[in-house]
Each structure stands twice: as C-alpha cells, then as structure tokens.
Design a protein around this motif. Sequence first.
Motif, mmCIF file in Angstrom:
data_model
loop_
_atom_site.group_PDB
_atom_site.id
_atom_site.type_symbol
_atom_site.label_atom_id
_atom_site.label_comp_id
_atom_site.label_asym_id
_atom_site.label_seq_id
_atom_site.Cartn_x
_atom_site.Cartn_y
_atom_site.Cartn_z
ATOM 1 N N SER A 44 61.556 39.306 33.727
ATOM 2 C CA SER A 44 60.870 40.251 35.052
ATOM 3 C C SER A 44 59.432 39.970 35.083
ATOM 4 O O SER A 44 58.585 39.865 36.008
ATOM 5 N N ASN A 45 58.850 40.026 33.765
ATOM 6 C CA ASN A 45 57.390 39.929 33.686
ATOM 7 C C ASN A 45 56.789 38.632 34.126
ATOM 8 O O ASN A 45 55.678 38.626 34.600
ATOM 9 N N GLN A 46 57.548 37.581 33.591
ATOM 10 C CA GLN A 46 57.070 36.314 34.095
ATOM 11 C C GLN A 46 57.242 36.009 35.506
ATOM 12 O O GLN A 46 56.345 35.220 36.191
ATOM 13 N N GLY A 47 58.401 36.751 36.116
ATOM 14 C CA GLY A 47 58.490 36.406 37.450
ATOM 15 C C GLY A 47 57.567 36.901 38.505
ATOM 16 O O GLY A 47 57.081 36.361 39.505
ATOM 17 N N THR A 48 57.159 38.159 38.150
ATOM 18 C CA THR A 48 56.279 39.058 39.206
ATOM 19 C C THR A 48 54.977 39.594 38.110
ATOM 20 O O THR A 48 55.259 40.459 37.076
ATOM 21 N N GLN A 49 53.904 39.217 38.352
ATOM 22 C CA GLN A 49 52.607 39.621 37.573
ATOM 23 C C GLN A 49 51.574 40.137 38.661
ATOM 24 O O GLN A 49 51.384 39.583 39.704
ATOM 25 N N VAL A 50 51.053 41.357 38.450
ATOM 26 C CA VAL A 50 50.129 42.094 39.401
ATOM 27 C C VAL A 50 48.656 41.357 38.981
ATOM 28 O O VAL A 50 48.403 41.393 37.768
ATOM 29 N N GLN A 51 48.203 40.747 39.994
ATOM 30 C CA GLN A 51 46.676 40.135 39.880
ATOM 31 C C GLN A 51 45.707 41.064 40.590
ATOM 32 O O GLN A 51 46.038 41.452 42.036
ATOM 33 N N ILE A 52 44.565 41.262 40.286
ATOM 34 C CA ILE A 52 43.597 42.020 40.915
ATOM 35 C C ILE A 52 42.802 40.935 41.600
ATOM 36 O O ILE A 52 42.126 40.031 40.703
ATOM 37 N N GLN A 53 42.421 41.060 42.882
ATOM 38 C CA GLN A 53 41.587 40.033 43.612
ATOM 39 C C GLN A 53 40.550 40.643 44.155
ATOM 40 O O GLN A 53 40.339 41.633 44.674
ATOM 41 N N GLN A 54 39.539 39.904 44.363
ATOM 42 C CA GLN A 54 38.235 40.283 45.163
ATOM 43 C C GLN A 54 38.182 39.235 46.405
ATOM 44 O O GLN A 54 38.240 38.167 46.279
ATOM 45 N N ALA A 55 37.735 39.690 47.379
ATOM 46 C CA ALA A 55 37.315 38.834 48.591
ATOM 47 C C ALA A 55 36.197 39.451 49.312
ATOM 48 O O ALA A 55 36.011 40.704 49.592
ATOM 49 N N GLN A 56 35.244 38.534 49.740
ATOM 50 C CA GLN A 56 34.301 39.062 50.614
ATOM 51 C C GLN A 56 34.569 39.272 52.100
ATOM 52 O O GLN A 56 35.461 38.560 52.631
ATOM 53 N N VAL A 57 34.132 40.447 52.696
ATOM 54 C CA VAL A 57 34.334 40.712 54.133
ATOM 55 C C VAL A 57 33.406 39.630 54.753
ATOM 56 O O VAL A 57 31.973 39.569 54.432
ATOM 57 N N GLN A 58 33.992 38.742 55.588
ATOM 58 C CA GLN A 58 33.371 37.740 56.348
ATOM 59 C C GLN A 58 33.473 37.476 57.687
ATOM 60 O O GLN A 58 34.471 38.403 58.074
ATOM 61 N N ARG A 59 32.745 36.798 58.406
ATOM 62 C CA ARG A 59 32.948 36.453 59.911
ATOM 63 C C ARG A 59 33.763 35.139 60.004
ATOM 64 O O ARG A 59 33.437 34.278 58.981
ATOM 65 N N GLY A 60 34.586 35.102 60.964
ATOM 66 C CA GLY A 60 35.366 33.925 61.090
ATOM 67 C C GLY A 60 36.173 33.954 62.546
ATOM 68 O O GLY A 60 36.162 34.956 63.092
ATOM 69 N N ASP A 61 36.965 32.977 62.571
ATOM 70 C CA ASP A 61 37.840 32.846 63.912
ATOM 71 C C ASP A 61 39.274 33.127 63.256
ATOM 72 O O ASP A 61 39.504 32.412 62.118
ATOM 73 N N ILE A 62 39.991 33.780 63.836
ATOM 74 C CA ILE A 62 41.767 33.898 63.669
ATOM 75 C C ILE A 62 42.198 33.304 64.721
ATOM 76 O O ILE A 62 42.090 33.662 65.950
ATOM 77 N N LEU A 63 43.322 32.430 64.183
ATOM 78 C CA LEU A 63 43.915 31.546 65.205
ATOM 79 C C LEU A 63 45.404 31.592 64.892
ATOM 80 O O LEU A 63 45.945 31.371 63.905
ATOM 81 N N VAL A 64 46.300 31.760 65.772
ATOM 82 C CA VAL A 64 47.652 31.535 65.895
ATOM 83 C C VAL A 64 47.924 30.404 66.895
ATOM 84 O O VAL A 64 47.596 30.673 67.969
#
Length: 420
Positions: A44-64
């Motif tokens: 179970s520990n190998q299957g799911t590991q919690v990772q702490i992520q960082q991301a910069q708030v940025q400008r861009g286009d969102i497209l579907v």
Amino acid sequence: MKIISAQSLKGLTNLKTKKSLWLALVVALALMGGVGYWYQKQSSNQGTQVQIQQAQVQRGDILVGLDSDGTIDFSKVSLRFHVRGSIAEILVDEGEQVNKGDIIARLDDKNYQDQYQLAVAKLQEAQEQETTSLLDNELTIKKADADLEKLRDEYKEMEAIPEAYSANELKLKKLELANKETEFKNLQQKYELQKARGLDQNELQVNMAKEDLEDTILYAPISGVVLDFAKKVGESLTDEEDFATIHEDNTIKAITNVIEYDIGQIKVGQKVYVTVEAIPDKKFTGEVTKINALPTQGSNGLVNYSVEITIKDLGSELKDGMTCAVSFVIKEVKDCLMVPYQAVKMVQGKQVVTVLDEKGQQAEKQIKTGFTDGTNVEVVEGLRGNETVVYQRASTAKTTSTRSATTPQANSNQMIFRSR
C-alpha cells in the motif's frame, strides 16, 4: 512418593506432544498473519505516496478541444498548354508572385504560324472562287429569268389566239413554261443557299489554326505564387501534360478526417489551432470552412468525414503535404491566472489554496475559480499572479494496461485538455 507406571508415562508423553503441536500451529498462524499484514502495508505504501508539490501562479490559456491528425494542403491550380511543342521561354521563376493574365511561358510557335498562314491563304483562295461562282450563278439566274419572261410572253400570245394553235401545242407550251418556272426557282434557291453557307469550312480551319497559335502562350488564370515547372526550356511536352503549378492566392488549408462520434462537435466557422511536426514550437490559427457531407470509411471500419480548415496566419515555412495536428476549440479562456486544479481544496464550502509567504511559511487564501480543463483551473479572484501555491499530490504506482486498436474508443478523436 507416587509411582507412575510405564503405561501412564507413555500416555503423559503423548499428551505433552499434542500440546506442543497445537502451540506450534498457533505460533505459525500468528507469524503468517503478521507477515501478510506487513506485506500488504508495504504494498500500500508503495502504491500511494503523498508528495508535496509547488507551482507558480502564472498566466496562460486554458483550452478544451478535439484533437485530430491532418495534412497541410495548398490551394493549387495546374497549368498546361493545349498544344504540343517545345518550351521556347519561361518568363517567371519558381516562387515568384504572378497576377491573373500574366504570361508564364511560350512554346516554339513556328509550325503553328505556318499552319495559320496556310489556313488564311486557303480561305482567301476559297473566297475568290466563291465570289466568281456567285457572279456566274447570278448571270445564269438573269439569263434564266429572261428566258422565262420570253416564254411567258409566247404563251400569252398563244392564249390570245387559241384558234391559231392546236390544243396539244397549247398544252406543251404550258408545260414548258411550268418547267422553266421550276428551274428558275431552283436556281434562286441554290444561289441563296450558297450565299448563306459562305465559307464555313475554310473559316473554321482558320479559327482552329488561330486558337492553336494562341495556345502556344501560357497565361496565369489566377493570381498566386508559382510553385514549380515540370519542364525546362528546350524540352518538349504534350497537350496532356501539366507544365506549371500555381498556389492560388496563397491560401493554405489543413485537411483532416473526423470520426462520426465526434463530427457533431465540429461546426463551420469554428476556431482551430494547427501545429506541424516540422515546426513544433509554432501554433497557427484557422477556422473550419467546409465539412464534407459524404462519409469515407477507413481501414478500421470507422466512418469518417473530411473537414477543411483555412489557416489565417500564414507562414512561409508551411509546405504542401506537411503532417499536422489539428485542435478544434470547444472552449477557450485566454490570458488568465491559473493554478493546478489539485491545488484547490474546499474548506467549509469555500475554495482555498495554500500559498507560501515571503518567509516561506504556508498560509491559506480563499479564491474564486472559473473554467478548468482538468489539469489547470482559472483563478478569477484571490491571487495576484506572483505567488507560489503548495499542495499534496497523490502519486500512484504505475500500472500497465492495454486497449485493442480495433475498438472505436481507441481510434476516435479523444477529448483533450491543454493549456499553454
């Protein structure tokens, strides 16, 4: 002192042995359960590991959008001479812009000049002969008219004094007059037909020779850029060979096939993004200009419809026949603040993100979100654009799955989520 018999000693020994076996069995089961729990916990520990992520708030286009593979297609016109001959001169270069009516090339026209002059000479000779023939026929008609008038006068005299002539003589004279009138009418009709007929055959020969002579000059039927020439000066070609190709008005299209499951989402005028494999860092904008109503069936048995996209922002780097990727825009938000959708969480019914302050400490901020493509989400309120968000991302162990390439799902244009 209590005396234990040999039989009693044997029974006691058997009892102790049975107790030992039961105890060993319980210990083994306990060990197996512990090992199983430890193995499950480790898996179970190998299957799911919690990772702490960082991301910069940025400008861009969102497209579907809807993705499909296609081909770049130039709007081309092929040019050919309508007569045979050898190339005398080519007046433009490949890649040169030409306007409608410009001369592209000429054939050696000596033979066609000779044929035209010969046809003109034959026409002049025929005209002279025709004039002479008409004059002769006019004289013949005048003579026949005079003879007819004379015969009429003679018949009138005979009618005035019938007693001087026998009935048979009057009958013969009347018959002669009728024949003469018929002959005169026939001469007139032939003369009129000759005048009306004129010199159709000879004039036709002249016109055909003139057209052939004119066809030794190749004009541009449209404005555009000359893409290539099939022959060089001095080489021969037939009237069934293409000689030059013009890119009409620099119009560039992308042609793609969309399966029937997705064609309902495609409309004329719909915005489209096009990228080519040879220029992966540049995205071209276009719009749907034609959806073919007639289907085609691919090798996989799926029904497809050809869709034509006209590219608006042309580039000289685009070449006819290039492989391209087409993204039909279903919805798009341009130049917006965005964060990963996993960074947004709900706290007491409110949308919240965790940001790092100037000291690197975590603090929660309430935000308001808008459109999302499943990967990023538009931030309408609550962030400025220079913050860093922190969030937990569950990383699941990769598993390998396969899908039959013959199923409709595997071959359909999948809905894609993309941001810039």
